[in-house]
Design a protein around this motif. Structure first.
Motif, PDB file in Angstrom:
ATOM      1  N   GLY A  44       0.788  -1.235   0.000  1.00 55.78           N
ATOM      2  CA  GLY A  44       0.000   0.000   0.000  1.00 55.78           C
ATOM      3  C   GLY A  44       0.808   1.267   0.000  1.00 55.78           C
ATOM      4  N   SER A  46       4.146   1.732   1.792  1.00 55.25           N
ATOM      5  CA  SER A  46       5.215   1.967   2.787  1.00 55.25           C
ATOM      6  C   SER A  46       6.574   2.074   2.095  1.00 55.25           C
ATOM      7  CB  SER A  46       5.228   0.864   3.851  1.00 55.25           C
ATOM      8  OG  SER A  46       5.681  -0.358   3.318  1.00 55.25           O
ATOM      9  N   GLY A 103       4.908 -10.309   4.303  1.00 50.06           N
ATOM     10  CA  GLY A 103       4.440 -11.632   3.890  1.00 50.06           C
ATOM     11  C   GLY A 103       3.332 -11.581   2.841  1.00 50.06           C
ATOM     12  N   SER A 104       2.439 -10.594   2.959  1.00 51.91           N
ATOM     13  CA  SER A 104       1.321 -10.538   2.012  1.00 51.91           C
ATOM     14  C   SER A 104       1.827 -10.276   0.603  1.00 51.91           C
ATOM     15  CB  SER A 104       0.333  -9.443   2.428  1.00 51.91           C
ATOM     16  OG  SER A 104      -0.229  -9.766   3.685  1.00 51.91           O
ATOM     17  N   LYS A 171      -9.473 -18.617   3.217  1.00 52.71           N
ATOM     18  CA  LYS A 171      -8.021 -18.546   3.016  1.00 52.71           C
ATOM     19  C   LYS A 171      -7.609 -19.697   2.131  1.00 52.71           C
ATOM     20  CE  LYS A 171      -5.612 -15.365   5.554  1.00 52.71           C
ATOM     21  NZ  LYS A 171      -4.264 -14.891   5.822  1.00 52.71           N
TER      22      LYS A 171
END
Ligand code: NZQ
Ligand code: ZN
Length: 403
Positions: A44, A46, A103-104, A171
């Motif tokens: 997003g 960072s 991780g995402s 998931k």
């Protein structure tokens, strides 16, 4: 249960460049694995705030490496975002996937890499695999620049994402030897910008991966157990320092390296590992999009309390004495109880994490539904080898205790 290590195969070919100069090897690392056309995958924003994005793009440009990108990967990443990345990757005929993030982001990159040569989207691949590991080497090579030590995905064989094509999100994920990143660049300085919440959630996830291996019925895995204790002691020593001084290199470096080795198979292979607390956390995560590490922190002490039996006290005693410094002369039952209290205290008071599921906005009405995970045949097989196998009723009782 055996008294010795089971036979196993371990193959961890991820090349690691660790430290402040890690990115000096970025171009060389990509090219070694055939990369000349790269898709950058990030979250997003960072990495834009910290300047890492500009640094990476500059290195790629200076080295004549073509790049396109997919951005906006969200925490608990979506299958639809992986498919967006797949379209961009295919249109640009890329030959390498570079994840820059946590991780995402890494798991999404692995999704793109694994599905690239498959005729369809990532959920079509999931359907085709039907729970089987992805054994083919016909995948794109993946590299990672880690910014959040937590999942260990930078050295691990699997990925996790959310199937957002169905109304009730679930998931999903796949694993296989060839989607393990070929190369990872670990510079602890890239983690200085993590907030307190992200730092502790990451540490909680690392701890959980270690606990999942440590609470095993395999009594002969002495090296695994002592290594796991060393990893836990490292986190206990350095996390408060990183929270106090976010740019303490030594603290960030120790946490980062522990995260990578905590989930790369080293302390798992040869052990009976059934991922009990992760299996409890995942259904909550699907329904409430909670932070993975926070769910684990709340559930872990309650699972430990539930799993304690006269025949497995030795594990609690070893943990209490070797990691938390509890007096070995006390009666075993007392040490075990003090150990659980020490774990709970570390999560709640040292890391300052939420204590109850209700603090995450979870409604207890979902517990019965969440626990149906424990009827699933794959879960039942995993659980049959667990430290203490869990039934649907057991899962509900642990959720209620943690509520
Ligand atoms: O998206 P950006 O802007 O980059 O912000 C991210 C995100 O909001 C932020 N962040 C990352 N590095 C940062 C930073 N903010 C400031 N400075 C930095 N240096 O942190 C937020 C969370 O990122 P995310 O990648 O979601 O966190 P994490 O690494 O904990 O990954 C969680 C996901 O991994 C899965 C989880 O289920 C969850 O989906 N897991 C993957 C595993 C695996 N592949 O082996 C195993 C784990 O057990 C876990 O299930
Ligand atoms: Zn985890």
């Amino acid at each position: 249960m055996t008294q010795y290590l089971d036979d196993f195969m371990i193959w961890v070919p991820t090349q690691i460049f660790f430290g402040k100069t890690a990115l000096d090897h970025l171009a060389e690392g990509i090219k070694r694995f055939g990369g000349s056309r790269v898709i950058l995958v990030y979250g997003g924003g960072s990495i834009k705030k910290t300047g890492l994005y500009d640094t990476v793009v500059k290195i790629l440009d200076e080295n004549g490496i073509f790049h396109c990108e997919v951005s906006g990967v969200q925490p608990n990443p979506l299958a639809s975002k992986i498919d967006e990345g797949l379209r961009i990757a295919r249109e640009n005929r890329v030959d390498f996937v570079l994840a820059v993030g946590g991780g995402s982001v890494i798991d999404s990159a692995k999704g793109i890499a694994g599905a690239y040569y498959f005729d369809g989207g990532v959920m079509d691949l999931m359907e085709h695999q039907n729970g089987r590991p992805l054994e083919t080497d016909k995948v794109l090579p993946t590299g990672t620049i880690l910014t959040l030590p937590a999942t260990g995905s930078e050295m691990a064989t699997g990925n996790t994402f959310v199937n957002d094509y169905v109304e009730k999100h679930t998931k999903a994920g796949f694993h296989g030897p060839y989607i393990r990143p070929r190369v990872s660049f670990l510079n602890p300085e890239f983690t200085y910008s993590l907030s307190r919440k992200q730092t502790v959630a990451g540490v909680s996830d690392i701890m959980s991966h270690i606990f999942e291996s440590y609470f095993s019925n395999e009594k002969g895995s002495y090296l695994h157990a002592r290594t796991a204790e060393g990893m836990l002691r490292t986190l206990i020593k350095y996390t408060p320092i990183a929270l106090e001084e976010p740019d303490n290199y030594e603290a960030r470096a120790n946490i980062m390296y522990t995260g990578s080795w905590g989930n790369n198979g080293y302390i798992v292979k040869g052990n009976y590992v059934s991922w009990s607390v992760h299996l409890l956390e995942n259904p909550l995560n699907e329904r409430y999009n909670i932070t993975h590490g926070e769910g684990l922190a709340i559930l872990t002490p309650h699972w430990m309390r539930w799993a304690k039996r006269p025949e497995n006290l030795y594990r609690y005693v070893e943990l209490g004495v070797n990691v938390f410094g509890i007096d070995a002369a006390l009666p075993e039952e007392e040490i075990a109880d003090k150990t659980i209290e020490a774990v709970e205290n570390f999560y709640a008071n040292v890391l300052g994490m939420p204590r109850r599921l209700r603090d995450l906005g979870i409604d207890q009405a979902c517990f019965e539904d969440c626990a149906t995970r424990f009827e699933n045949p794959t879960t039942v097989t995993y659980q049959s080898m667990a430290f203490v196998p869990m039934t649907v009723e057991d899962a509900v009782s642990i959720y209620k205790a943690a509520y």
